[in-house]
Design an enzyme around this catalytic site. Structure first.
Site, short mmCIF file in Angstrom:
data_model
loop_
_atom_site.label_atom_id
_atom_site.label_comp_id
_atom_site.label_asym_id
_atom_site.label_seq_id
_atom_site.Cartn_x
_atom_site.Cartn_y
_atom_site.Cartn_z
N PRO A 14 -30.42 -50.86 10.98
CA PRO A 14 -31.87 -50.79 11.09
C PRO A 14 -32.52 -50.55 9.73
CG PRO A 14 -30.81 -49.48 12.79
CD PRO A 14 -29.74 -49.90 11.85
N GLU A 15 -33.65 -51.20 9.51
CA GLU A 15 -34.37 -51.01 8.25
C GLU A 15 -35.47 -49.96 8.43
OE1 GLU A 15 -34.86 -54.36 5.75
OE2 GLU A 15 -33.42 -55.58 6.83
N LYS B 207 -33.96 -44.75 5.51
CA LYS B 207 -33.17 -44.97 6.71
C LYS B 207 -32.70 -43.67 7.35
CE LYS B 207 -31.74 -49.52 5.07
NZ LYS B 207 -30.63 -50.47 4.84
N ARG C 151 -23.00 -57.88 0.89
CA ARG C 151 -23.98 -58.37 1.86
C ARG C 151 -24.33 -59.80 1.54
NH1 ARG C 151 -26.64 -54.30 4.54
NH2 ARG C 151 -27.16 -55.98 5.99
#
Length: 292
Positions: free
Chosen positions: A2-3, A52, A282
Protein backbone atom coordinates in the site's frame (compact mmCIF):
# COMPACT_ATOMS: atom_id res chain seq x y z
CA UNK A 1 2.58 -2.65 -0.93
CA UNK A 2 0.00 0.00 0.00
CA UNK A 3 1.15 3.52 -0.79
CA UNK A 4 0.81 6.60 1.37
CA UNK A 5 -2.76 7.53 0.48
CA UNK A 6 -4.00 4.20 1.87
CA UNK A 7 -2.37 4.80 5.26
CA UNK A 8 -3.95 8.26 5.51
CA UNK A 9 -7.33 6.75 4.67
CA UNK A 10 -6.75 4.16 7.39
CA UNK A 11 -5.92 6.87 9.93
CA UNK A 12 -9.11 8.75 9.05
CA UNK A 13 -11.15 5.55 9.24
CA UNK A 14 -9.80 4.68 12.70
CA UNK A 15 -10.54 8.21 13.92
CA UNK A 16 -14.09 7.92 12.66
CA UNK A 17 -14.90 4.39 13.83
CA UNK A 18 -12.71 3.88 16.92
CA UNK A 19 -11.66 7.36 18.07
CA UNK A 20 -12.72 8.58 21.48
CA UNK A 21 -13.71 5.20 22.87
CA UNK A 22 -12.19 2.28 24.69
CA UNK A 23 -10.76 -0.53 22.58
CA UNK A 24 -10.33 -4.18 23.38
CA UNK A 25 -7.15 -5.59 21.87
CA UNK A 26 -6.17 -9.22 21.39
CA UNK A 27 -3.78 -11.21 19.23
CA UNK A 28 -5.62 -14.28 17.93
CA UNK A 29 -2.41 -15.43 16.23
CA UNK A 30 -0.46 -14.96 19.44
CA UNK A 31 2.49 -13.03 17.99
CA UNK A 32 1.29 -9.68 19.39
CA UNK A 33 -0.05 -10.83 22.76
CA UNK A 34 2.23 -8.66 24.91
CA UNK A 35 1.55 -5.55 22.83
CA UNK A 36 -2.18 -6.19 22.79
CA UNK A 37 -2.21 -6.44 26.59
CA UNK A 38 -0.61 -2.98 26.86
CA UNK A 39 -3.39 -1.24 24.90
CA UNK A 40 -6.33 -3.46 25.87
CA UNK A 41 -9.08 -1.34 27.44
CA UNK A 42 -7.38 1.92 26.52
CA UNK A 43 -9.09 4.81 24.72
CA UNK A 44 -7.97 5.57 21.17
CA UNK A 45 -7.31 9.31 21.22
CA UNK A 46 -5.43 9.92 17.97
CA UNK A 47 -4.75 8.28 14.62
CA UNK A 48 -1.91 9.45 12.41
CA UNK A 49 -0.11 8.40 9.24
CA UNK A 50 3.40 9.25 8.15
CA UNK A 51 4.40 7.73 4.83
CA UNK A 52 3.65 4.03 5.02
CA UNK A 53 3.42 3.95 8.82
CA UNK A 54 0.15 4.04 10.76
CA UNK A 55 0.24 5.27 14.37
CA UNK A 56 -2.71 4.76 16.72
CA UNK A 57 -2.33 6.77 19.92
CA UNK A 58 -3.93 5.71 23.22
CA UNK A 59 -4.69 7.52 26.45
CA UNK A 60 -1.82 5.66 28.11
CA UNK A 61 0.60 7.74 26.04
CA UNK A 62 1.63 4.72 24.00
CA UNK A 63 1.23 4.16 20.28
CA UNK A 64 0.46 1.16 18.12
CA UNK A 65 2.77 1.35 15.09
CA UNK A 66 1.83 -0.68 12.03
CA UNK A 67 3.71 -1.02 8.76
CA UNK A 68 1.76 -3.19 6.33
CA UNK A 69 4.73 -4.10 4.13
CA UNK A 70 4.05 -6.22 1.06
CA UNK A 71 1.38 -8.48 2.51
CA UNK A 72 -0.29 -6.67 5.38
CA UNK A 73 -3.95 -5.63 5.33
CA UNK A 74 -6.66 -4.39 7.66
CA UNK A 75 -10.15 -5.85 7.50
CA UNK A 76 -13.04 -4.03 9.18
CA UNK A 77 -16.37 -5.43 10.30
CA UNK A 78 -19.58 -3.80 11.45
CA UNK A 79 -23.30 -3.96 10.72
CA UNK A 80 -22.57 -3.63 6.97
CA UNK A 81 -20.46 -6.79 6.89
CA UNK A 82 -16.74 -7.51 6.78
CA UNK A 83 -14.58 -5.81 4.15
CA UNK A 84 -11.22 -4.28 3.36
CA UNK A 85 -10.92 -0.53 3.68
CA UNK A 86 -11.90 1.13 0.42
CA UNK A 87 -13.29 -2.04 -1.13
CA UNK A 88 -17.00 -2.09 -1.91
CA UNK A 89 -19.13 -4.59 -0.07
CA UNK A 90 -19.82 -7.70 -2.16
CA UNK A 91 -23.07 -7.37 -4.16
CA UNK A 92 -25.93 -8.92 -2.26
CA UNK A 93 -24.09 -9.05 1.06
CA UNK A 94 -26.46 -8.90 4.00
CA UNK A 95 -26.24 -6.59 6.97
CA UNK A 96 -25.10 -8.28 10.15
CA UNK A 97 -27.02 -8.55 13.38
CA UNK A 98 -24.28 -7.76 15.88
CA UNK A 99 -24.28 -9.20 19.35
CA UNK A 100 -22.76 -7.25 22.22
CA UNK A 101 -21.42 -8.33 25.58
CA UNK A 102 -22.66 -6.84 28.89
CA UNK A 103 -20.17 -3.96 28.53
CA UNK A 104 -21.48 -3.05 25.09
CA UNK A 105 -18.52 -4.33 23.07
CA UNK A 106 -19.26 -6.14 19.83
CA UNK A 107 -18.93 -9.92 19.89
CA UNK A 108 -16.83 -10.38 16.75
CA UNK A 109 -16.89 -13.60 14.71
CA UNK A 110 -14.16 -16.21 15.05
CA UNK A 111 -11.00 -14.90 13.35
CA UNK A 112 -10.16 -16.38 9.97
CA UNK A 113 -6.51 -16.87 9.09
CA UNK A 114 -3.48 -15.53 10.92
CA UNK A 115 -4.85 -12.38 12.58
CA UNK A 116 -1.94 -10.58 14.21
CA UNK A 117 -4.08 -8.03 16.04
CA UNK A 118 -7.79 -7.59 16.60
CA UNK A 119 -9.33 -4.36 17.89
CA UNK A 120 -12.96 -4.31 19.05
CA UNK A 121 -15.21 -1.49 20.21
CA UNK A 122 -18.94 -0.92 20.58
CA UNK A 123 -19.45 -0.51 16.83
CA UNK A 124 -17.35 -3.19 15.18
CA UNK A 125 -13.92 -4.73 14.88
CA UNK A 126 -10.69 -4.46 12.93
CA UNK A 127 -8.38 -7.36 12.05
CA UNK A 128 -4.75 -6.96 11.02
CA UNK A 129 -3.08 -9.68 8.97
CA UNK A 130 0.45 -10.06 7.65
CA UNK A 131 2.10 -6.74 8.60
CA UNK A 132 5.85 -6.29 8.48
CA UNK A 133 5.67 -4.35 11.76
CA UNK A 134 3.13 -4.31 14.58
CA UNK A 135 4.36 -3.00 17.92
CA UNK A 136 3.44 -0.79 20.84
CA UNK A 137 5.92 2.04 21.30
CA UNK A 138 6.43 5.17 23.38
CA UNK A 139 6.02 8.70 22.08
CA UNK A 140 9.80 9.07 21.97
CA UNK A 141 10.06 5.90 19.90
CA UNK A 142 7.39 7.23 17.55
CA UNK A 143 9.30 10.46 17.04
CA UNK A 144 12.48 8.47 16.39
CA UNK A 145 10.71 6.54 13.61
CA UNK A 146 9.36 9.75 12.09
CA UNK A 147 12.74 11.46 12.25
CA UNK A 148 14.11 8.73 9.99
CA UNK A 149 11.39 9.36 7.42
CA UNK A 150 11.38 11.98 4.71
CA UNK A 151 8.58 14.52 4.30
CA UNK A 152 5.15 13.07 3.60
CA UNK A 153 3.36 15.17 0.94
CA UNK A 154 0.03 14.46 2.65
CA UNK A 155 1.06 15.93 6.00
CA UNK A 156 0.73 19.59 6.90
CA UNK A 157 4.26 19.58 8.33
CA UNK A 158 5.86 18.32 5.09
CA UNK A 159 8.98 20.23 4.07
CA UNK A 160 9.82 19.63 0.39
CA UNK A 161 13.13 21.48 0.85
CA UNK A 162 14.29 18.68 3.13
CA UNK A 163 13.85 16.17 0.31
CA UNK A 164 15.39 18.55 -2.23
CA UNK A 165 18.56 18.91 -0.16
CA UNK A 166 19.13 15.17 -0.51
CA UNK A 167 18.08 14.93 -4.15
CA UNK A 168 20.09 17.92 -5.33
CA UNK A 169 23.34 16.41 -4.04
CA UNK A 170 22.78 12.83 -5.16
CA UNK A 171 24.15 10.93 -8.15
CA UNK A 172 21.40 8.34 -7.62
CA UNK A 173 18.60 8.28 -10.20
CA UNK A 174 15.45 10.21 -9.38
CA UNK A 175 13.47 6.98 -9.84
CA UNK A 176 15.44 5.32 -7.04
CA UNK A 177 15.35 8.40 -4.81
CA UNK A 178 11.56 8.64 -4.98
CA UNK A 179 11.31 5.12 -3.55
CA UNK A 180 13.54 5.91 -0.58
CA UNK A 181 11.31 6.54 2.41
CA UNK A 182 14.00 8.63 4.07
CA UNK A 183 13.80 11.03 1.11
CA UNK A 184 10.03 11.16 0.52
CA UNK A 185 7.66 9.15 2.72
CA UNK A 186 4.65 7.42 1.21
CA UNK A 187 5.62 7.18 -2.45
CA UNK A 188 5.56 3.66 -3.87
CA UNK A 189 6.16 2.05 -7.23
CA UNK A 190 2.98 3.31 -8.91
CA UNK A 191 3.14 6.93 -7.79
CA UNK A 192 6.86 6.97 -8.57
CA UNK A 193 6.45 5.92 -12.21
CA UNK A 194 3.25 7.84 -12.86
CA UNK A 195 4.48 11.14 -11.42
CA UNK A 196 7.71 10.97 -13.44
CA UNK A 197 5.69 10.34 -16.58
CA UNK A 198 3.34 13.25 -15.91
CA UNK A 199 6.35 15.53 -15.37
CA UNK A 200 8.11 14.27 -18.51
CA UNK A 201 11.21 13.30 -16.53
CA UNK A 202 13.58 10.54 -17.61
CA UNK A 203 13.51 8.22 -14.56
CA UNK A 204 17.26 7.59 -14.86
CA UNK A 205 18.11 11.28 -14.41
CA UNK A 206 20.54 11.70 -11.48
CA UNK A 207 18.97 13.69 -8.68
CA UNK A 208 21.58 16.43 -8.85
CA UNK A 209 20.75 16.99 -12.54
CA UNK A 210 17.03 17.36 -12.02
CA UNK A 211 16.93 21.10 -11.36
CA UNK A 212 14.98 22.97 -8.68
CA UNK A 213 12.12 24.04 -10.96
CA UNK A 214 11.44 20.51 -12.18
CA UNK A 215 11.61 19.24 -8.60
CA UNK A 216 9.01 21.74 -7.43
CA UNK A 217 6.68 20.72 -10.28
CA UNK A 218 7.20 17.05 -9.42
CA UNK A 219 6.53 17.59 -5.71
CA UNK A 220 3.38 19.58 -6.37
CA UNK A 221 2.03 16.97 -8.77
CA UNK A 222 2.87 14.11 -6.40
CA UNK A 223 1.06 15.92 -3.59
CA UNK A 224 -2.01 16.36 -5.76
CA UNK A 225 -2.05 12.74 -6.91
CA UNK A 226 -1.76 11.49 -3.33
CA UNK A 227 -4.58 13.80 -2.20
CA UNK A 228 -6.73 12.47 -5.02
CA UNK A 229 -5.94 8.94 -3.83
CA UNK A 230 -7.10 9.80 -0.32
CA UNK A 231 -10.31 11.28 -1.69
CA UNK A 232 -11.12 8.54 -4.22
CA UNK A 233 -9.64 5.46 -2.60
CA UNK A 234 -7.96 4.57 -5.89
CA UNK A 235 -4.77 5.52 -7.69
CA UNK A 236 -5.90 7.40 -10.78
CA UNK A 237 -3.19 9.32 -12.60
CA UNK A 238 -4.45 9.81 -16.15
CA UNK A 239 -5.78 13.23 -17.03
CA UNK A 240 -9.37 13.32 -18.34
CA UNK A 241 -8.26 14.16 -21.87
CA UNK A 242 -6.20 10.96 -21.98
CA UNK A 243 -9.10 8.67 -21.07
CA UNK A 244 -11.54 7.31 -23.66
CA UNK A 245 -14.39 8.02 -21.27
CA UNK A 246 -13.38 10.86 -18.94
CA UNK A 247 -16.80 10.97 -17.29
CA UNK A 248 -16.31 7.46 -15.85
CA UNK A 249 -13.96 8.76 -13.12
CA UNK A 250 -13.33 7.59 -10.41
CA UNK A 251 -14.28 3.94 -10.97
CA UNK A 252 -11.03 1.99 -11.56
CA UNK A 253 -10.64 1.01 -15.19
CA UNK A 254 -7.73 -0.07 -17.39
CA UNK A 255 -7.13 3.52 -18.50
CA UNK A 256 -6.49 5.02 -15.06
CA UNK A 257 -2.68 4.67 -15.28
CA UNK A 258 -0.22 5.95 -17.87
CA UNK A 259 2.69 3.53 -17.69
CA UNK A 260 2.46 1.09 -14.78
CA UNK A 261 1.81 -2.54 -15.79
CA UNK A 262 1.62 -1.52 -19.46
CA UNK A 263 4.95 -2.82 -20.80
CA UNK A 264 4.85 -2.87 -24.61
CA UNK A 265 1.48 -1.15 -24.83
CA UNK A 266 1.24 2.13 -26.75
CA UNK A 267 1.63 5.29 -24.72
CA UNK A 268 -1.68 7.08 -24.18
CA UNK A 269 -0.05 10.34 -25.28
CA UNK A 270 2.57 9.61 -27.98
CA UNK A 271 1.90 5.92 -28.87
CA UNK A 272 5.50 4.84 -28.15
CA UNK A 273 5.72 1.35 -26.57
CA UNK A 274 5.91 1.56 -22.77
CA UNK A 275 9.28 0.34 -21.49
CA UNK A 276 10.12 -1.39 -18.23
CA UNK A 277 13.19 -2.64 -16.38
CA UNK A 278 14.26 -3.73 -12.93
CA UNK A 279 15.57 -1.01 -10.62
CA UNK A 280 16.46 -1.72 -7.01
CA UNK A 281 14.31 -4.84 -6.96
CA UNK A 282 11.17 -3.19 -8.35
CA UNK A 283 9.83 -2.85 -11.88
CA UNK A 284 10.24 0.64 -13.29
CA UNK A 285 7.89 1.75 -16.08
CA UNK A 286 8.31 4.73 -18.40
CA UNK A 287 7.63 6.05 -21.90
CA UNK A 288 10.79 6.61 -23.99
CA UNK A 289 8.88 9.11 -26.15
CA UNK A 290 7.44 11.30 -23.41
CA UNK A 291 10.37 10.93 -21.00
CA UNK A 292 13.43 11.36 -23.24
Amino acid sequence: MPEGHTLHRLATHFDKTFGGGAVRATSPQGRFSDGAARIDGRVLVESEAHGKHLFLGFDSGEWLRVHLGLYGAWTFGDVDGERHLGAPRAPGAERLELERDPDGFVVAPTPVGAVRARLINTGGWADLRGPSACEVITTDDKHAVQNRLGPDPLRSDADPDRAWRVISRSRTTIAALLMRQDVIAGVGNIYRAESLFRAGIDPLTPGRELGRERWEILWEDLSGLLRDGVRDGYIITTRPEDRPDPDAHPVPRPDTLYVCYRTGDPCRVCSSPIASSELAGRTLYWCPGCQP
